[in-house]
Design a protein around this motif. Structure first.
Motif, PDB file in Angstrom:
ATOM      1  N   ASP A  80      20.306  -1.611  36.958  1.00 35.69           N
ATOM      2  CA  ASP A  80      19.922  -0.207  37.021  1.00 35.69           C
ATOM      3  C   ASP A  80      21.099   0.701  36.672  1.00 35.69           C
ATOM      4  OD1 ASP A  80      17.439  -1.031  37.815  1.00 35.69           O
ATOM      5  OD2 ASP A  80      17.767  -0.659  39.951  1.00 35.69           O
ATOM      6  N   ASN A  81      20.763   1.886  36.174  1.00 35.50           N
ATOM      7  CA  ASN A  81      21.761   2.922  35.873  1.00 35.50           C
ATOM      8  C   ASN A  81      22.859   2.424  34.944  1.00 35.50           C
ATOM      9  OD1 ASN A  81      20.539   4.945  37.563  1.00 35.50           O
ATOM     10  ND2 ASN A  81      21.356   3.835  39.338  1.00 35.50           N
ATOM     11  N   VAL A  82      22.441   1.898  33.795  1.00 35.55           N
ATOM     12  CA  VAL A  82      23.392   1.414  32.788  1.00 35.55           C
ATOM     13  C   VAL A  82      23.041   2.041  31.439  1.00 35.55           C
ATOM     14  CG1 VAL A  82      23.879  -0.770  33.934  1.00 35.55           C
ATOM     15  CG2 VAL A  82      21.944  -0.614  32.349  1.00 35.55           C
ATOM     16  N   ARG A  83      23.972   1.951  30.497  1.00 40.62           N
ATOM     17  CA  ARG A  83      23.709   2.456  29.152  1.00 40.62           C
ATOM     18  C   ARG A  83      22.567   1.680  28.497  1.00 40.62           C
ATOM     19  NH1 ARG A  83      29.269   3.868  29.336  1.00 40.62           N
ATOM     20  NH2 ARG A  83      29.759   5.761  28.115  1.00 40.62           N
ATOM     21  N   PHE A  84      21.766   2.400  27.710  1.00 38.73           N
ATOM     22  CA  PHE A  84      20.642   1.751  27.026  1.00 38.73           C
ATOM     23  C   PHE A  84      21.114   0.635  26.107  1.00 38.73           C
ATOM     24  CE2 PHE A  84      17.984   1.316  23.261  1.00 38.73           C
ATOM     25  CZ  PHE A  84      16.749   1.037  23.832  1.00 38.73           C
ATOM     26  N   ASN A  85      22.270   0.806  25.465  1.00 36.62           N
ATOM     27  CA  ASN A  85      22.696  -0.186  24.485  1.00 36.62           C
ATOM     28  C   ASN A  85      22.980  -1.552  25.097  1.00 36.62           C
ATOM     29  OD1 ASN A  85      25.161   0.323  25.723  1.00 36.62           O
ATOM     30  ND2 ASN A  85      26.266   0.762  23.830  1.00 36.62           N
ATOM     31  N   THR A  86      23.102  -1.632  26.423  1.00 40.02           N
ATOM     32  CA  THR A  86      23.324  -2.940  27.064  1.00 40.02           C
ATOM     33  C   THR A  86      22.043  -3.753  27.180  1.00 40.02           C
ATOM     34  OG1 THR A  86      23.002  -2.034  29.304  1.00 40.02           O
ATOM     35  CG2 THR A  86      25.247  -2.000  28.413  1.00 40.02           C
ATOM     36  N   SER A  87      20.916  -3.181  26.736  1.00 44.19           N
ATOM     37  CA  SER A  87      19.646  -3.914  26.796  1.00 44.19           C
ATOM     38  C   SER A  87      19.586  -5.036  25.771  1.00 44.19           C
ATOM     39  CB  SER A  87      18.463  -2.954  26.578  1.00 44.19           C
ATOM     40  OG  SER A  87      18.495  -2.398  25.268  1.00 44.19           O
ATOM     41  N   LEU A  88      20.561  -5.092  24.856  1.00 45.84           N
ATOM     42  CA  LEU A  88      20.630  -6.164  23.863  1.00 45.84           C
ATOM     43  C   LEU A  88      22.025  -6.777  23.885  1.00 45.84           C
ATOM     44  CD1 LEU A  88      19.321  -7.670  21.420  1.00 45.84           C
ATOM     45  CD2 LEU A  88      20.381  -5.944  19.958  1.00 45.84           C
ATOM     46  N   GLY A  89      22.083  -8.101  23.834  1.00 48.14           N
ATOM     47  CA  GLY A  89      23.364  -8.787  23.729  1.00 48.14           C
ATOM     48  C   GLY A  89      24.036  -9.076  25.052  1.00 48.14           C
TER      49      GLY A  89
END
Length: 591
Positions: free
Chosen positions: A236-245
């Motif tokens: 939760d509460n993380v940058r969107f770009n961390t949703s990949l990789g």
């Protein structure tokens, strides 16, 4: 080397062997007596590695045309997305750190030629509609696919709106990309666009999702190479770009994150790396962009003077990667630059210079199929062709680019991330979910839709009764359990609709909430619609029923779209003035 040079011992450009027949409007293969009788372009070599669509410069690729390559640089198996393999190649036959490949065919003969509209990448698919492409079995060998892990709807449908998620990763793949992205990084969802194409194909909305947007990444069930599944824990509460990789997340995790954020579930997804921009722009012969000022960005290596320029290859990649020299120097400014670039790319693809050139058409087909990773529902040329036919119906003047409305993260003293703008983002998401155009559509199909909307809106006009005079029975027709009683309590206690009762479950589930009433109850229907926020389409003139006291009453059936007592069901029809948007037909200069 150029894709057209593989599998030939001479210097004949395959595109020059295709001639437009003015009588049929189709390209026909015209072979000279000396021309080899093989498929064009030839099948992929079994010992040649995938290069990501030719990451080299346009000059290098031109010089390489017509030469046969005996060996190619192997591309390491990327960590993102994973698992990843060539379509049709058994995983157990693939060597470690290499993608599997389709078996080499013993004979190389031309397959049936088929005209089809659309390209490969989502925006290439839109832009090249109406163009003639070669349908060769060979192109299937270019396609790399990855499982959607059940995160999508299972694939687009021809009779429904289409939601396609396009993900650009900053992972370094292929040669020539050492100057971009983070060294050794597994990559991120660096540039993400949710493309929504309307059910009637008259309009579309491209919604950019900022990489620095704070979101909740949900748990992601991911298929492993051995066929098993693994649940990657969400954060939760993380940058969107961390949703990949990150944490071995695959594109399906990004799909789930977008669904969690917007309430919109993608039908399909595509993943592009740095090479996609380079090869596609080179294949089309460059894209014309406009600058309102000089740009000299040391980070992206972009150096261009004020005015218009035609860019391709490395320079095009530098253009979409630059951010310090445009706008406020942040990611939101870069998003606007990328939207302007994609608009220019589609205008170029729609131009006669592209559509009438067999050479460019072949190069686009080659570059597009090599540069992208698609989900398992789009793993053949046939499936991509069908998607292209649907997206190709769109006129780019009705394609609107916009961005998720955001504000600076209030939790930070120095703004580095953003959060969703709670006052405007829900409207944007709801308009996309409800298939509402962001631009005025003047086509006949849209006119018919507008006429139906006007008729529905007319039902809301007229006198309204007092709340105490409204007599209605509430039924649950697909809403969450307990919704009928919740609504009844709210109507009686908060809104003064005391002549209401719970009638239990409806005989059948409904996708939309409806209010059926007799002609003499129209004033009651208008009042209840105003209280509940019902659109005119929810009002169904019909007949009344008897309530528990034997009195005529209306019937309110709560459908699957019901969001809770007091939550309006009326779809917004206009984009808030504060939301940034532009259409693909407009030429804009980066500032």
């Amino acid at each position: 080397m150029d894709a057209q040079g593989r599998g030939r011992a001479d210097n004949i450009d395959p595109a020059d062997q295709w001639v437009l027949n003015p009588n049929t409007g189709e390209y026909e293969l015209r072979l000279t007596p000396s021309a080899p009788q093989s498929s064009v372009p030839g099948p992929r070599r079994s010992d040649s590695g995938r290069t990501g669509g030719g990451g080299g410069s346009a000059r290098g690729r031109t010089a390489a045309q017509g030469r046969e390559s005996s060996s190619r640089e192997e591309t390491p198996d990327p960590e993102v997305p994973s698992p990843r393999r060539r379509r049709g190649a058994p995983p157990e036959e693939a060597a470690a750190n290499r993608r599997g490949r389709r078996p080499v065919k013993k004979k190389s003969k031309a397959k049936k030629i088929l005209l089809w509209t659309g390209g490969i990448m989502a925006f290439v698919l839109v832009g090249t509609a109406g163009a003639a492409y070669l349908y060769l079995e060979h192109l299937n060998d270019n396609i790399t696919s990855v499982s959607d892990d059940g995160a999508s709807t299972g694939g687009f449908s021809k009779d429904k709106a289409i939601n396609l998620l396009v993900i650009g990763t900053d992972k370094r793949t292929g040669s020539g990309n050492e100057g971009y992205g983070d060294s050794g990084s597994v990559g991120h969802a660096d540039t993400t666009i949710l493309l929504h194409v309307s059910k009637d194909r008259t309009n579309a909305t491209a919604l950019s999702i900022p990489r620095d947007l704070i979101v909740d990444v949900p748990d992601c069930e991911t298929k492993q190479e051995d066929g098993s599944t693994k649940v990657i824990k969400g954060t939760d509460n993380v940058r969107f770009n961390t949703s990949l990789g990150q944490d071995n997340r695959t594109p399906s995790c990004t799909v789930r994150t977008v669904t969690e954020l917007t309430g919109i579930q993608a039908d399909n997804f595509m993943v592009a790396d740095f090479n996609a921009v380079k090869t596609l722009t080179t294949a089309v012969g460059g894209v014309e962009v406009c600058l309102a000022k000089d740009i000299d960005d040391e980070d992206s290596h972009l150096k261009l003077s004020k005015g218009t320029h035609t860019i391709e290859g490395e320079q095009a990649l530098a253009f979409v990667r630059t951010r310090h020299s445009v706008g406020f120097g942040g990611d939101l400014s870069r998003i606007e630059l990328q939207q302007q670039f994609l608009s220019a790319l589609m205008r170029k693809l729609k131009s006669n210079d592209t559509l009438t050139s067999p050479t460019k058409m072949i190069k686009l087909a080659e570059a597009g199929t090599k540069a992208l990773t698609v989900d398992s529902q789009l793993d053949t040329i046939d499936k991509l062709k069908d998607l292209g036919l649907e997206l190709g119906k769109l006129n780019v003047k009705n394609l609107t680019f916009t961005t998720v409305p955001v504000v600076d993260n209030p939790a930070e003293k120095v703004a580095a991330t953003v959060v969703v703008n709670a006052s405007t983002a829900p409207t944007v998401f709801q308009m996309i979910k409800d298939d509402v155009s962001f631009t005025e559509v003047k086509e006949q199909a849209a006119a018919s839709k507008n006429a139906a909307a006007a008729a529905a809106a007319a039902r809301l006009k007229g006198t309204r009764s007092a709340a105490s005079a409204v007599r209605v029975q509430v039924m649950n027709g697909g809403a969450p359990a307990g919704s009928a009683q919740e609504t009844l309590n709210w109507l009686q206690n908060d809104e003064g609709v005391t002549k209401s009762e719970n009638a239990g479950n409806a005989p059948a589930a409904l996708s939309k909430t409806t209010l059926e009433y007799a002609p003499d109850q129209a004033d009651q229907a208008r009042k209840l619609a105003a209280i509940m926020g019902l659109p005119g389409t929810a009002l169904k003139p019909g007949k009344s029923v008897e309530n528990s006291q034997g009195l005529p009453t209306m019937t309110l059936t709560l459908g699957k779209d019901f969001k809770g007592a007091g939550v309006s069901l009326t779809t917004p029809t206009t984009v808030p003035d504060t939301v940034q948007k532009s259409t693909a037909d407009k030429v804009e200069c980066a500032k």
